[in-house]
Enzyme design. Structure first.
Site, PDB file in Angstrom:
ATOM      1  N   LYS A  22       0.837  -1.206   0.000  1.00 43.22           N
ATOM      2  CA  LYS A  22       0.000   0.000   0.000  1.00 43.22           C
ATOM      3  C   LYS A  22       0.868   1.250   0.000  1.00 43.22           C
ATOM      4  O   LYS A  22       0.670   2.167  -0.795  1.00 43.22           O
ATOM      5  CB  LYS A  22      -0.924  -0.019   1.218  1.00 43.22           C
ATOM      6  CG  LYS A  22      -1.953   1.102   1.182  1.00 43.22           C
ATOM      7  CD  LYS A  22      -2.767   1.161   2.461  1.00 43.22           C
ATOM      8  CE  LYS A  22      -3.644  -0.042   2.623  1.00 43.22           C
ATOM      9  NZ  LYS A  22      -5.066   0.221   2.657  1.00 43.22           N
ATOM     10  N   ARG A  91      -3.214   2.970   8.704  1.00 44.17           N
ATOM     11  CA  ARG A  91      -3.582   1.794   7.913  1.00 44.17           C
ATOM     12  C   ARG A  91      -2.431   0.818   7.812  1.00 44.17           C
ATOM     13  O   ARG A  91      -1.300   1.214   7.560  1.00 44.17           O
ATOM     14  CB  ARG A  91      -3.933   2.214   6.476  1.00 44.17           C
ATOM     15  CG  ARG A  91      -5.143   3.095   6.388  1.00 44.17           C
ATOM     16  CD  ARG A  91      -5.236   3.730   4.995  1.00 44.17           C
ATOM     17  NE  ARG A  91      -6.372   4.612   4.922  1.00 44.17           N
ATOM     18  CZ  ARG A  91      -7.583   4.241   4.512  1.00 44.17           C
ATOM     19  NH1 ARG A  91      -7.787   3.019   4.090  1.00 44.17           N
ATOM     20  NH2 ARG A  91      -8.579   5.098   4.507  1.00 44.17           N
ATOM     21  N   GLY A 100      -8.111  -7.494   4.694  1.00 40.61           N
ATOM     22  CA  GLY A 100      -8.893  -7.509   5.924  1.00 40.61           C
ATOM     23  C   GLY A 100      -8.236  -8.236   7.086  1.00 40.61           C
ATOM     24  O   GLY A 100      -8.835  -8.380   8.140  1.00 40.61           O
ATOM     25  N   MET A 102      -5.389  -7.488   8.714  1.00 36.97           N
ATOM     26  CA  MET A 102      -4.757  -6.649   9.736  1.00 36.97           C
ATOM     27  C   MET A 102      -5.594  -5.397   9.951  1.00 36.97           C
ATOM     28  O   MET A 102      -6.642  -5.232   9.359  1.00 36.97           O
ATOM     29  CB  MET A 102      -3.342  -6.326   9.314  1.00 36.97           C
ATOM     30  CG  MET A 102      -2.446  -7.525   9.463  1.00 36.97           C
ATOM     31  SD  MET A 102      -0.782  -7.185   8.973  1.00 36.97           S
ATOM     32  CE  MET A 102      -0.999  -6.676   7.310  1.00 36.97           C
ATOM     33  N   ARG A 335      -3.059  -1.148  -6.604  1.00 40.23           N
ATOM     34  CA  ARG A 335      -2.049  -2.212  -6.664  1.00 40.23           C
ATOM     35  C   ARG A 335      -2.351  -3.046  -7.893  1.00 40.23           C
ATOM     36  O   ARG A 335      -3.449  -2.972  -8.450  1.00 40.23           O
ATOM     37  CB  ARG A 335      -2.082  -3.067  -5.408  1.00 40.23           C
ATOM     38  CG  ARG A 335      -3.348  -3.845  -5.323  1.00 40.23           C
ATOM     39  CD  ARG A 335      -3.510  -4.596  -4.050  1.00 40.23           C
ATOM     40  NE  ARG A 335      -4.928  -4.916  -3.978  1.00 40.23           N
ATOM     41  CZ  ARG A 335      -5.591  -5.200  -2.898  1.00 40.23           C
ATOM     42  NH1 ARG A 335      -4.994  -5.176  -1.753  1.00 40.23           N
ATOM     43  NH2 ARG A 335      -6.865  -5.484  -2.946  1.00 40.23           N
ATOM     44  N   HIS A 451     -15.584  -8.993   0.856  1.00 40.57           N
ATOM     45  CA  HIS A 451     -14.533  -9.801   1.497  1.00 40.57           C
ATOM     46  C   HIS A 451     -14.505 -11.221   0.934  1.00 40.57           C
ATOM     47  O   HIS A 451     -13.457 -11.738   0.558  1.00 40.57           O
ATOM     48  CB  HIS A 451     -14.780  -9.823   3.011  1.00 40.57           C
ATOM     49  CG  HIS A 451     -13.812 -10.676   3.751  1.00 40.57           C
ATOM     50  ND1 HIS A 451     -14.054 -12.005   4.031  1.00 40.57           N
ATOM     51  CD2 HIS A 451     -12.579 -10.408   4.224  1.00 40.57           C
ATOM     52  CE1 HIS A 451     -13.012 -12.502   4.672  1.00 40.57           C
ATOM     53  NE2 HIS A 451     -12.106 -11.559   4.809  1.00 40.57           N
ATOM     54  N   ARG A 572       7.381 -46.853 -11.857  1.00 40.69           N
ATOM     55  CA  ARG A 572       7.514 -47.707 -10.661  1.00 40.69           C
ATOM     56  C   ARG A 572       7.007 -49.090 -11.042  1.00 40.69           C
ATOM     57  O   ARG A 572       5.884 -49.233 -11.521  1.00 40.69           O
ATOM     58  CB  ARG A 572       6.677 -47.154  -9.514  1.00 40.69           C
ATOM     59  CG  ARG A 572       7.175 -45.838  -8.928  1.00 40.69           C
ATOM     60  CD  ARG A 572       6.261 -45.421  -7.773  1.00 40.69           C
ATOM     61  NE  ARG A 572       6.797 -44.346  -6.963  1.00 40.69           N
ATOM     62  CZ  ARG A 572       6.413 -43.061  -7.062  1.00 40.69           C
ATOM     63  NH1 ARG A 572       5.516 -42.711  -7.967  1.00 40.69           N
ATOM     64  NH2 ARG A 572       6.940 -42.145  -6.272  1.00 40.69           N
ATOM     65  N   SER A 770      18.660 -39.807 -10.701  1.00 33.87           N
ATOM     66  CA  SER A 770      17.345 -39.190 -10.574  1.00 33.87           C
ATOM     67  C   SER A 770      17.099 -38.994  -9.081  1.00 33.87           C
ATOM     68  O   SER A 770      17.144 -39.957  -8.312  1.00 33.87           O
ATOM     69  CB  SER A 770      16.284 -40.095 -11.190  1.00 33.87           C
ATOM     70  OG  SER A 770      15.021 -39.498 -11.009  1.00 33.87           O
ATOM     71  N   GLY A 772      15.359 -38.908  -5.879  1.00 32.96           N
ATOM     72  CA  GLY A 772      14.108 -39.373  -5.264  1.00 32.96           C
ATOM     73  C   GLY A 772      13.903 -38.548  -4.016  1.00 32.96           C
ATOM     74  O   GLY A 772      14.267 -38.939  -2.909  1.00 32.96           O
ATOM     75  N   ASN A 774      11.376 -37.780  -2.342  1.00 32.49           N
ATOM     76  CA  ASN A 774      10.471 -38.230  -1.275  1.00 32.49           C
ATOM     77  C   ASN A 774      11.294 -38.917  -0.192  1.00 32.49           C
ATOM     78  O   ASN A 774      11.233 -38.566   0.981  1.00 32.49           O
ATOM     79  CB  ASN A 774       9.426 -39.207  -1.817  1.00 32.49           C
ATOM     80  CG  ASN A 774       8.614 -38.615  -2.947  1.00 32.49           C
ATOM     81  OD1 ASN A 774       8.428 -37.408  -3.010  1.00 32.49           O
ATOM     82  ND2 ASN A 774       8.139 -39.463  -3.847  1.00 32.49           N
ATOM     83  N   ASP A 775      12.069 -39.913  -0.623  1.00 29.17           N
ATOM     84  CA  ASP A 775      12.906 -40.594   0.363  1.00 29.17           C
ATOM     85  C   ASP A 775      14.027 -39.687   0.852  1.00 29.17           C
ATOM     86  O   ASP A 775      14.390 -39.731   2.029  1.00 29.17           O
ATOM     87  CB  ASP A 775      13.496 -41.877  -0.243  1.00 29.17           C
ATOM     88  CG  ASP A 775      12.551 -43.052  -0.056  1.00 29.17           C
ATOM     89  OD1 ASP A 775      12.152 -43.285   1.093  1.00 29.17           O
ATOM     90  OD2 ASP A 775      12.193 -43.701  -1.056  1.00 29.17           O
ATOM     91  N   CYS A 838      12.579 -37.165  -9.627  1.00 32.81           N
ATOM     92  CA  CYS A 838      11.312 -37.866  -9.824  1.00 32.81           C
ATOM     93  C   CYS A 838      10.483 -37.947  -8.551  1.00 32.81           C
ATOM     94  O   CYS A 838       9.432 -38.571  -8.526  1.00 32.81           O
ATOM     95  CB  CYS A 838      11.533 -39.248 -10.417  1.00 32.81           C
ATOM     96  SG  CYS A 838      12.474 -40.332  -9.328  1.00 32.81           S
ATOM     97  N   TYR A 858      16.190 -32.467 -16.232  1.00 32.65           N
ATOM     98  CA  TYR A 858      14.739 -32.615 -16.362  1.00 32.65           C
ATOM     99  C   TYR A 858      14.080 -32.754 -15.000  1.00 32.65           C
ATOM    100  O   TYR A 858      14.741 -33.051 -14.003  1.00 32.65           O
ATOM    101  CB  TYR A 858      14.382 -33.830 -17.227  1.00 32.65           C
ATOM    102  CG  TYR A 858      14.721 -35.159 -16.614  1.00 32.65           C
ATOM    103  CD1 TYR A 858      13.825 -35.806 -15.764  1.00 32.65           C
ATOM    104  CD2 TYR A 858      15.938 -35.779 -16.887  1.00 32.65           C
ATOM    105  CE1 TYR A 858      14.140 -37.019 -15.190  1.00 32.65           C
ATOM    106  CE2 TYR A 858      16.260 -36.997 -16.309  1.00 32.65           C
ATOM    107  CZ  TYR A 858      15.362 -37.610 -15.458  1.00 32.65           C
ATOM    108  OH  TYR A 858      15.672 -38.809 -14.875  1.00 32.65           O
TER     109      TYR A 858
END
Ligand code: PEP
Ligand code: MG
Length: 886
Positions: A22, A91, A100, A102, A335, A451, A572, A770, A772, A774-775, A838, A858
């Protein structure tokens, strides 16, 4: 001493970190010569210092005094002067808009004496006393922490007493009386008097705005929007202008284009004789902005000119808040406006056509999250539908769920796994939790800038607002539609945020035109599809990262390819051992001799070969990374408890196979199976298993080649932690490939920290890596990926240990560091090594940017995320290192 306060003439739009959105934009408009009420901004630095120390930083109060004195001089009035008071608003305004969430306090400077001066100067006694009671009300609630309902109840009581229903029917003496009542409320609930010193009012309000950064609803909003918790807010102190001085005054909001569709035109709402937040709060119904032309043609024309100036200057859709004080237009805010996903794509390409931006910039103006939203299904217009009402199409999407009438219920029912639609007369910031929990939001009051509409659009949540035909009764938990249709809590409704329609019951959905476009089944004539096509084509041209898919079936592979995948990054193979084939895996596990084991493997091999043939065919000419079996073997066996019960119940009659199975299940039982016998370890301890899979791949490739195809299989070994593990498996695989006369790259996943740390050695034996992730995330943090999200992640998020789950968005500092080491050391050993990812992060926008930055070749993700990854890879290439993908 640091500078904590900037006059509007000192800032500019690029200082959002320091001045908040703002403040930065008020400064920008001031410098453009637009009519902005004078004022100054207290920086986010000051807020951060305050939040850290619990008090104003040294010198801040004095600096504020200096700027206030300059403001007073410029305005020719003194704050709270008895005869002609200057009033100011205080403000909030953080770097990212938090609608809205704050606090703001208006009319600072009024007290028992200056209210008289204001009445005299304005010639409007009612206005002066109304402004004063508004100050006590806002200040009481925001700064002094008094329950806002108490003030609302008092005003309702005043109206009841007078026999009227509208605030506009209260006169000066009613408000004068209310001021006394309000002061009594303050005294009763704080034990002290409402502060009548204007400077004290101002500084207390600044403090309250700083504190509101950590209000619970602001914290919830930041988490939802992924806004960092440590930014703090700036505070703007602005000379008041008044929209409530009579019918020649008013306040409104405007957009330079339709934030719903992107179409150019005049969009917005206006409310005569109203102040401040009345429009956004959706409390009284507004008129469309076009009607301002009839009400005040000169201001209307000036507003349109300013809108044009702002669009040309920002080269984007702007949203605006303005006030007209007795025929004089004032700009209170602008804005670059929030917009729906569809509008984002359409506007970006419109701006290209209008010569305002080039295609590179257009790609950076949209996000993968927006594209993902466009891929959600829509309601089937051909289905049998029972329309019960129509409101405004505030935020698109097709949402179906049970109607609920409070945020608490929305959260409760959503936590219990139900889809809900939050139905309210209007929402306010306290409804945030319910809005997050709900599939969609329906309100009976308020316009496109209410809102509910603003927040829902920001979240990408379906919203229909201002469905005025509905009588919403939150107490009775029901709404009534025309014709007497009643919907109670728990009844299913469907809301269409693109058309504003509300239907009874569940309406079936169909694929979005954007998905049809990716599938190649839809036309290109829809404006949105055209825009998506242009932007995606350009992102593809610009991106350096290739995008592959994680797919285990020919169907998924084919879809991924239609969506633009350039191969498979993770196939997989374990899913291929389930269903009917589980029996064969059991045979393998139960085998007691080489002969039995070979027989089981021989039975599996042709089935595997057929799987691979189909996938290689679907991805003909493109790389297909096939990962050898990874999970612990017990996953293919019956559950220990169920099997134990079965054997126990059968007693002496239990079959031989069940007994052997039970023994095997017990033998293979592990305390921590994810850290146990899985991945490459299986290949090393179960003779023939990996060999069977490699033979199946080799034969499938050979068969495809014989059929004239171009198979490009790659063999990936999971869970390697030491090069020695890989070497053994690799030699055997090479031998099998040689025998079949087939070539295939052999590489490994990097998903164990030790693999990343010894990547230089592992690269000696791997032609590709690649990640992994996740693991790698599980093992780097020591978090069980199956357990932690439910167990304690919400607490971790509360504590700010991380802002988003590291399983969703890559933890760049920790896991990312390991990746960087592996990239560097892997390439040092083998400069042409192929590098990809991956894990689930391969389709997450921020993580895609990181993968670009560290130089992967990739990313690979689920087929539906492929377009998102393509777009984000393009954006990453265009925005460079460290970009903010939000
Ligand atoms: C990984 O660990 O990131 C991965 C892709 O393998 P999975 O999820 O199958 O363990
Ligand atoms: Mg893994």
């Amino acid at each position: 001493m640091p500078k904590y306060v900037y006059d509007f003439t000192e800032g500019n739009k690029d200082l959002k970190d320091l001045l908040g959105g703002k403040g930065a934009n008020l400064a920008e408009m001031t410098n453009l010569g637009l009519p902005v009420p004078p004022g100054f901004t207290i920086t986010t630095d000051a807020c951060r210092s305050y939040l850290a120390d619990g008090g104003f930083p040294e010198g801040l109060a004095e600096e504020v005094d200096t700027h206030l004195a300059a403001l007073e001089k410029g305005m020719g009035k003194r704050l709270g002067d008895i005869d002609d008071p200057l009033l100011v608003s205080v403000r909030s305004g953080a770097k990212f808009s938090m609608p809205g969430m704050m606090e703001t306090v208006l009319n600072i400077g009024l007290n028992d004496e200056s209210v008289v001066g204001l009445a005299k100067q304005s010639g409007n006694e009612r206005f002066a006393w109304d402004s004063y009671r508004r100050l006590i009300q806002m200040f009481g609630k925001t700064v002094l922490g008094i329950d806002g309902e108490l003030f609302e109840d008092a005003i309702d009581e005043a109206k009841r007493h007078k026999g009227v229903t509208n605030d506009l029917d209260l006169d000066a003496s009613d408000f004068r009386h209310l001021v006394e009542v309000y002061k009594g409320i303050v005294r009763e609930h704080t034990g002290g008097d409402f502060p009548d010193d204007p400077r004290e009012q101002m500084l207390l309000a600044v403090r309250a705005v700083f504190d509101s950064w950590n209000a619970p609803r602001a914290i919830v909003y930041r988490r939802q929007e992924r806004i960092p918790a440590d930014l703090g807010t700036a505070v703007n102190i602005v000379a008041m202008v008044f929209g409530n001085l009579g019918m020649d005054s008013g306040t409104g909001v405007a957009f330079t284009r339709d934030p719903g569709s992107g179409q150019q035109g005049v969009y917005g709402d206006y409310l005569q004789n109203a102040q401040g937040e009345d429009v956004v709060a959706g409390i009284r119904n507004t008129v469309p902005l076009q009607e301002l032309e009839k009400i005040d043609a000169a201001s209307y024309r000036q507003l349109l000119d300013i809108m044009k100036t702002l669009e040309d200057h920002y080269r984007d859709l702007c949203d605006i808040e303005f006030t007209i004080e007795r025929g004089k237009l004032w700009m209170l805010q602008t804005r670059v406006g929030k917009r729906t996903a569809a509008a984002a794509f359409c506007i970006a390409t419109q701006l290209v056509d209008q010569g305002m931006i080039d295609l590179d910039e257009a790609v950076t103006r949209v996000t993968g999250d927006q594209l993902a939203q466009l891929m959600f299904p829509r309601f089937d217009t051909g289905a049998d539908r029972r329309l019960v009402a129509k409101g405004m199409n505030a935020s698109p999407g097709a949402a179906v769920g049970k109607a609920v009438f409070s945020s608490e219920r929305a959260k409760e029912m959503a936590d219990a796994g139900e889809d809900v639609i939050l139905v309210r007369r209007e929402t306010n910031p306290d409804d945030l939790v319910g809005m997050i929990a709900a599939r969609g939001v329906l309100t009976s009051r308020g316009g496109k800038t209410s809102h509910a509409a603003v927040v829902a659009r920001g979240m990408g949540k379906t919203c229909v607002c201002g469905a005025e035909e509905l009588q919403v009764d939150p107490q009775a938990r029901r709404f009534t539609a025309p014709g007497g249709v009643t919907v109670e809590e728990g009844d299913v409704i469907s809301i269409d945020g693109s058309t504003g329609e509300v239907f009874l019951g569940e309406v079936p959905v169909v694929a979005s035109p954007v998905v049809e476009y990716f599938e190649g089944t839809g036309g290109h004539d829809d404006d949105l599809v055209k825009a998506v096509h242009r932007i995606m084509s350009h992102a593809d041209e610009r991106r350096r990262l290739a995008v592959r898919a994680n797919a285990d079936t020919p169907e998924d592979a084919a879809r991924a390819r239609r969506f633009g995948a350039q191969g498979i990054g993770l196939c997989r193979t374990e899913h291929m051992f389930l269903g009917d084939r589980r029996q064969l895996v059991e045979d393998l596990i139960l085998s007691e001799s080489d002969r039995e084991r070979d027989a089981a493997l021989d039975a599996l091999e042709p089935l595997q070969k057929a799987d691979f043939t189909g996938i290689l065919e679907a991805m003909d000419g493109l790389p297909v990374t096939i990962r050898l079996i990874d999970p612990p073997l017990h996953e293919f066996l019956p559950d220990l408890t169920a099997l134990s019960v079965r054997v126990a119940l059968a007693g002496d009659d239990a079959g031989e196979r069940d007994r052997r199975l039970l023994a095997a299940v017990k033998r293979l039982h592990e305390q921590n199976p994810m850290l146990g016998l899985r991945g490459v370890r299986l290949g090393l301890v179960i003779p023939g298993l990996f060999e069977m899979q490699v033979r199946a791949i080799a034969q499938a490739a050979a068969e495809r080649r014989a059929a004239g195809g171009d198979p490009r299989a790659e063999i990936m070994i999971p869970l390697v932690a030491a090069v020695q593990e890989l070497e053994g498996v690799r030699e055997e695989a090479e031998r099998i490939l040689d025998e079949a006369g087939v070539e295939a790259l052999i590489g490994t996943m990097i998903e164990v920290p030790r693999a990343a740390l010894t990547a230089g050695q592992i690269a000696e034996a791997a032609q590709f890596f690649s990640f992994g992730t996740n693991d790698l995330t599980q093992l780097t943090w020591g978090f069980s990926r199956d357990d932690v999200e439910a167990a304690f992640f919400s607490r971790y998020l509360d504590l700010g240990i991380f802002g988003v789950s590291p399983f969703e968005t890559l933890d760049q500092t920790g896991v990312g560091r390991l990746m960087k080491i592996a990239v560097e050391e892997g390439r040092a050993t083998r400069p042409d090594i192929k590098l990809g990812i991956c894990g689930e992060h391969g389709g997450d926008p921020e993580s895609v940017h990181f993968c670009h930055d560290i130089g992967l070749d990739y990313v690979s993700c689920s087929p539906f995320r492929v377009p998102v990854a393509r777009l984000e890879a393009g954006r990453a290439a265009l925005t460079g290192t460290g970009s903010d993908s939000r």
